[in-house]
Design an enzyme around this catalytic site. Structure first.
Site, PDB file in Angstrom:
ATOM      1  N   ASN A  12       9.436  -0.826  -6.562  1.00 47.45           N
ATOM      2  CA  ASN A  12       8.069  -1.244  -6.537  1.00 47.45           C
ATOM      3  C   ASN A  12       7.781  -2.082  -5.163  1.00 47.45           C
ATOM      4  OD1 ASN A  12       6.211  -3.933  -8.706  1.00 47.45           O
ATOM      5  ND2 ASN A  12       5.504  -1.819  -8.085  1.00 47.45           N
ATOM      6  N   CYS A  14       6.900   0.175  -2.300  1.00 52.38           N
ATOM      7  CA  CYS A  14       6.369   1.261  -1.587  1.00 52.38           C
ATOM      8  C   CYS A  14       5.374   2.234  -1.977  1.00 52.38           C
ATOM      9  CB  CYS A  14       7.494   2.126  -0.724  1.00 52.38           C
ATOM     10  SG  CYS A  14       8.415   1.345   0.394  1.00 52.38           S
ATOM     11  N   ARG A  15       5.880   3.135  -2.858  1.00 51.28           N
ATOM     12  CA  ARG A  15       4.985   4.319  -3.377  1.00 51.28           C
ATOM     13  C   ARG A  15       4.256   3.638  -4.639  1.00 51.28           C
ATOM     14  NH1 ARG A  15       9.727   8.410  -4.126  1.00 51.28           N
ATOM     15  NH2 ARG A  15      10.941   6.505  -4.244  1.00 51.28           N
ATOM     16  N   SER A  16       4.903   2.857  -5.664  1.00 55.51           N
ATOM     17  CA  SER A  16       4.005   2.558  -6.686  1.00 55.51           C
ATOM     18  C   SER A  16       3.000   1.471  -6.337  1.00 55.51           C
ATOM     19  CB  SER A  16       4.865   2.152  -7.911  1.00 55.51           C
ATOM     20  OG  SER A  16       5.770   0.965  -7.451  1.00 55.51           O
ATOM     21  N   ASP A 127      10.153   8.924  -0.724  1.00 62.27           N
ATOM     22  CA  ASP A 127      10.329   7.749  -0.334  1.00 62.27           C
ATOM     23  C   ASP A 127      10.200   7.604   1.066  1.00 62.27           C
ATOM     24  OD1 ASP A 127      10.922   5.035  -0.304  1.00 62.27           O
ATOM     25  OD2 ASP A 127      12.731   5.190  -1.518  1.00 62.27           O
TER      26      ASP A 127
END
Length: 163
Positions: A12, A14-16, A127
């Protein structure tokens, strides 16, 4: 009745949070921010309480999105209040479906790129954590591309609730 969407990646940071920020902006642009609540979490809790990765914040802000974020870990108890749980890769999808208390809850979990009509084959958002800024830029492109289809799907569900 508010429609609730939660984006989930590993930590929680980077991507989300990137998906949360982009989708929240799309929801606001569509005038649905009073009807749709957007947040994010990680499958693990090792970054809980931390801000988003500085590279995530930089890419978001460079493209006009909000980079403010505090990491947290997804909890199974959240399924009851969520309408849609968006996994950023197939590992998250499997972990979330295993965590789901019921089959109905497991059915709420979807891959983000499944909403992108241009995605071919691999629906994972890679990622970017261990790479350079180009990985974060690529992540943002994938998130933006899928957000249009996701917004369409959420809008259809909202209209279905009203009918």
């Amino acid at each position: 009745m508010t429609y609730r969407v939660c984006f989930v990646c590993t930590g929680n940071i980077c991507r989300s949070p990137m998906a949360e920020s982009v989708f929240r902006a799309r929801v606001a642009e569509a005038g649905l921010d009073s009807e749709v609540e957007v947040d994010s979490a990680g499958t693990g809790g090792w970054h809980e309480g931390d801000p988003a990765d500085p590279r995530t914040v930089a890419v978001l802000e460079e493209h006009g999105y909000d980079g403010d974020h505090v990491a947290r870990q997804f909890q199974a108890s959240w399924f009851s209040r969520l309408d849609l749980v968006i996994a950023l890769d197939s590992g998250h999808l499997k972990a979330l479906r295993r965590l789901a208390p019921t089959e109905q809850d497991a059915a709420k979990v979807r891959l983000l790129r499944s909403y992108d009509p241009t995605a071919d084959g691999d629906l994972d958002v890679p990622d970017p954590y261990y790479g350079g800024m180009d990985g974060f830029e690529e992540c943002l492109e994938m998130v933006e591309s899928a957000s249009t289809g996701l917004l369409h799907a959420v809008r259809e569900r909202l209209e279905g609730r009203a009918a």
